[in-house]
Design a protein around this motif. Structure first.
Motif, mmCIF file in Angstrom:
data_model
loop_
_atom_site.group_PDB
_atom_site.id
_atom_site.type_symbol
_atom_site.label_atom_id
_atom_site.label_comp_id
_atom_site.label_asym_id
_atom_site.label_seq_id
_atom_site.Cartn_x
_atom_site.Cartn_y
_atom_site.Cartn_z
ATOM 1 N N ALA A 1 0.834 -1.211 0.000
ATOM 2 C CA ALA A 1 0.000 0.000 0.000
ATOM 3 C C ALA A 1 0.867 1.257 0.000
ATOM 4 O O ALA A 1 1.884 1.323 0.693
ATOM 5 N N ARG A 2 0.430 2.212 -0.774
ATOM 6 C CA ARG A 2 1.040 3.546 -0.747
ATOM 7 C C ARG A 2 0.395 4.324 0.401
ATOM 8 O O ARG A 2 -0.816 4.530 0.421
ATOM 9 N N ILE A 3 1.209 4.727 1.366
ATOM 10 C CA ILE A 3 0.717 5.484 2.526
ATOM 11 C C ILE A 3 1.464 6.810 2.568
ATOM 12 O O ILE A 3 2.679 6.841 2.743
ATOM 13 N N ARG A 4 0.739 7.902 2.433
ATOM 14 C CA ARG A 4 1.377 9.214 2.341
ATOM 15 C C ARG A 4 1.470 9.927 3.693
ATOM 16 O O ARG A 4 2.447 10.605 3.975
ATOM 17 N N SER A 5 0.456 9.801 4.506
ATOM 18 C CA SER A 5 0.389 10.593 5.734
ATOM 19 C C SER A 5 1.322 10.064 6.819
ATOM 20 O O SER A 5 1.321 8.865 7.138
ATOM 21 N N ALA A 6 2.087 10.981 7.411
ATOM 22 C CA ALA A 6 2.977 10.617 8.523
ATOM 23 C C ALA A 6 2.175 10.187 9.749
ATOM 24 O O ALA A 6 2.699 9.498 10.623
ATOM 25 N N GLU A 7 0.898 10.586 9.818
ATOM 26 C CA GLU A 7 0.033 10.146 10.918
ATOM 27 C C GLU A 7 -0.038 8.624 10.972
ATOM 28 O O GLU A 7 -0.168 8.033 12.039
ATOM 29 N N PHE B 1 4.358 -1.119 3.274
ATOM 30 C CA PHE B 1 3.849 0.205 2.900
ATOM 31 C C PHE B 1 4.967 1.030 2.293
ATOM 32 O O PHE B 1 6.123 0.930 2.689
ATOM 33 N N ILE B 2 4.595 1.809 1.302
ATOM 34 C CA ILE B 2 5.551 2.678 0.601
ATOM 35 C C ILE B 2 5.111 4.115 0.808
ATOM 36 O O ILE B 2 3.948 4.455 0.563
ATOM 37 N N SER B 3 6.033 4.952 1.272
ATOM 38 C CA SER B 3 5.731 6.367 1.473
ATOM 39 C C SER B 3 6.508 7.197 0.447
ATOM 40 O O SER B 3 7.703 7.460 0.636
ATOM 41 N N PRO B 4 5.867 7.580 -0.669
ATOM 42 C CA PRO B 4 6.580 8.360 -1.692
ATOM 43 C C PRO B 4 7.211 9.631 -1.140
ATOM 44 O O PRO B 4 8.332 9.991 -1.503
ATOM 45 N N GLU B 5 6.480 10.320 -0.238
ATOM 46 C CA GLU B 5 7.004 11.567 0.310
ATOM 47 C C GLU B 5 8.317 11.336 1.060
ATOM 48 O O GLU B 5 9.269 12.101 0.919
ATOM 49 N N GLN B 6 8.376 10.262 1.859
ATOM 50 C CA GLN B 6 9.587 9.970 2.615
ATOM 51 C C GLN B 6 10.722 9.566 1.680
ATOM 52 O O GLN B 6 11.877 9.980 1.867
ATOM 53 N N THR C 1 11.993 12.689 -0.045
ATOM 54 C CA THR C 1 12.729 13.517 0.922
ATOM 55 C C THR C 1 14.141 12.979 1.124
ATOM 56 O O THR C 1 15.121 13.733 1.080
ATOM 57 N N GLU C 2 14.267 11.673 1.343
ATOM 58 C CA GLU C 2 15.590 11.060 1.550
ATOM 59 C C GLU C 2 16.466 11.204 0.311
ATOM 60 O O GLU C 2 17.681 11.430 0.415
ATOM 61 N N TYR C 3 15.856 11.098 -0.865
ATOM 62 C CA TYR C 3 16.586 11.236 -2.131
ATOM 63 C C TYR C 3 17.174 12.648 -2.262
ATOM 64 O O TYR C 3 18.356 12.819 -2.580
ATOM 65 N N ILE C 4 16.337 13.671 -2.005
ATOM 66 C CA ILE C 4 16.805 15.062 -2.106
ATOM 67 C C ILE C 4 17.873 15.333 -1.051
ATOM 68 O O ILE C 4 18.881 16.005 -1.318
ATOM 69 N N ASN D 1 3.821 18.098 2.219
ATOM 70 C CA ASN D 1 4.414 17.011 2.996
ATOM 71 C C ASN D 1 5.916 16.877 2.769
ATOM 72 O O ASN D 1 6.692 16.717 3.710
ATOM 73 N N ILE D 2 6.333 16.957 1.494
ATOM 74 C CA ILE D 2 7.761 16.789 1.188
ATOM 75 C C ILE D 2 8.551 17.990 1.687
ATOM 76 O O ILE D 2 9.618 17.845 2.290
#
Length: 456
Positions: free
Chosen positions: A98-104, A122-127, A130-133, A242-243
């Motif tokens: 599942a793609r989960i975006r919210s840090a909550e 779970f995969i968090s695209p935002e995280q 962020t780590e990539y940048i 988020n990012i």
């Protein structure tokens, strides 16, 4: 392998594109937008189902009962989690991602424990973005910085520039200058074409050079390849989503960070959540604002708003006004290639970054890490070797003896804490982590079979 993908947004479409290109996969995509599904079906050899991704009847029609993997990538965390619950409860689908975006949600690992939600991964695209940048900011001369073997080895892409330390040199000169460093050039791209890296290969200005290096040697290798780069001190972030919030939080203790957010309520909320970041309410494409905030003294300007057009415009403006390095979040691959050819230093593609994490859970064999490169044309992966000399086609054989598909090469072997850069006489042992580079990802099936462990 039967795969059901829920959601045909940017990430869902990219996943469908990558997974359907492998002959062994049967891919079904579910989305509420019939027009997007028709367009996708015209382009790819897949099935499509229109409907709400969490409805039992829709999942049944999509084949969740026979599916090996369900990948929930809709824009709603709640729909993704509910779809995984329904797939497990009614159809006992073996693997649910599942793609989960919210840090909550992502900040509560107990939600994803074995007896909790029916989400296996779970995969968090935002995280991930962020780590990539963050890695790019910490390595100023790099176009890409990707981790393997829990960070013990990194794959780094750099561009050779006229008058720089790389351009005009043969590859063997690099090894002569770094005799004790664990480093290996695994790929060179010239005008979009892959060039096989041989010891006599001369690097030309404009070439993209990808190399593997042990983490402890990376600074020294980067210094040799890119010259001495001043560390990044001042960072300006456009976008307080988020990012933007995650990135500011990650950088504010070690860097001087300014964040520009257009929405006044969001700007106020972000300022309350950050400790040392200066938060400004305004438009990042406002020339007067950027001049007033001394954009010409910024080491990095990174535009990560929800609008890629705004990201492109603000990054181009920041570059013209004197920012040392500019990055922009861009979804469309055609835009990214156009911008990276001159106006913007690095185009950040969320779906390319996310797809690597997804592919690592979908690949056959024990593939633990996958990174998509060159807008998905190439791939780097980390595979664990299993079996023995009788059952495996790689255990007990030297790298020179292993018959790899065209365009594939072994870059390094990680054995415990030891990093061994690939050479023809290096012998592969059971439980080694082998890092491979594929200049043409169409050969991924052949590579997977090689590491499945069977001799037939």
């Amino acid at each position: 392998m039967k795969i059901v993908i829920l959601g045909a947004g940017q990430v869902g479409r990219t996943a469908a594109y990558h997974l359907s290109r492998q002959e062994a996969n049967e891919v079904t995509v579910v989305d509420i937008n019939e027009e997007i599904l028709r367009d996708l079906q015209d382009r790819l050899d897949i099935r499509t189902i229109a409907g709400n991704a969490s409805y039992p009847t829709v999942l049944e029609a999509a084949g969740a009962a026979e599916a090996d993997i369900l990948v929930a990538l809709t824009s709603s965390d709640e729909v993704n989690m509910m779809a995984c619950e329904v797939a497990y409860t009614l159809f006992r689908t073996p693997t649910k991602i599942a793609r989960i975006r919210s840090a909550e949600y992502t900040n509560r690992p107990e939600l994803f424990a074995e007896e909790a939600l029916s989400v296996d991964v779970f995969i968090s695209p935002e995280q991930l973005v962020t780590e990539y940048i963050e890695r790019l900011i910490h390595h100023p001369g790099a176009l890409q910085v990707l981790d393997f073997a829990d960070g013990r080895v990194r794959l780094v892409g750099v561009r050779a520039v006229q008058g720089g330390l790389l351009a005009g040199r043969r590859l063997r000169e690099l090894h002569e200058r770094l005799p004790r460093a664990n480093v290996r050039v695994v790929a060179i791209y010239r005008a979009g074409r892959s060039i096989a890296p041989e010891s006599d290969t001369v690097i030309e200005s404009g070439d993209e050079v990808f190399f593997l290096a042990a983490r402890d040697d990376l600074r020294r290798v980067m210094g040799e390849m890119c010259g001495k780069e001043d560390p990044v001190r001042r960072v300006v972030i456009a976008g307080g989503g988020n990012i933007g919030l995650r990135l500011a939080r990650a950088l504010e203790k070690s860097n001087q960070v300014k964040l520009i957010e257009r929405d006044p309520r969001r700007a106020r909320r972000v300022s309350e959540l950050l400790e040392h970041t200066i938060v400004l309410n305004g438009d990042a494409a406002d020339e007067e604002l950027l001049i007033e905030e001394n954009i010409d003294s910024a080491d990095v300007f990174v535009s990560i708003t929800n609008s890629e057009e705004a990201n492109i415009l603000s990054a181009m403006l920041a570059r013209r006004l004197g920012a040392r390095k500019v990055m922009a979040l861009i979804n469309k691959p055609s835009y990214a290639e156009l911008m990276e050819s001159g106006s913007i230093d690095i185009a950040i593609s969320p779906q390319t970054i996310t797809i690597g994490s997804l592919l690592a859970h979908v690949r056959r064999g024990d593939v633990v890490r996958v990174h998509s490169l060159r807008r998905g044309a190439a791939e780097a992966l980390e595979a664990v070797v299993h079996g023995n000399e009788r059952t495996s086609r790689v255990v007990g054989r030297s790298i020179g003896e292993i018959r790899l598909p065209e365009g594939a090469s072994i870059g390094a072997i990680v054995r415990g804490d030891e990093v061994i850069m690939a050479r023809p006489d290096a012998v592969v042992q059971a439980d080694d982590h082998v890092i491979l580079f594929l200049s043409d990802r169409r050969h991924i099936d052949a590579v997977e079979k090689l590491f499945l462990g069977a001799t037939h």
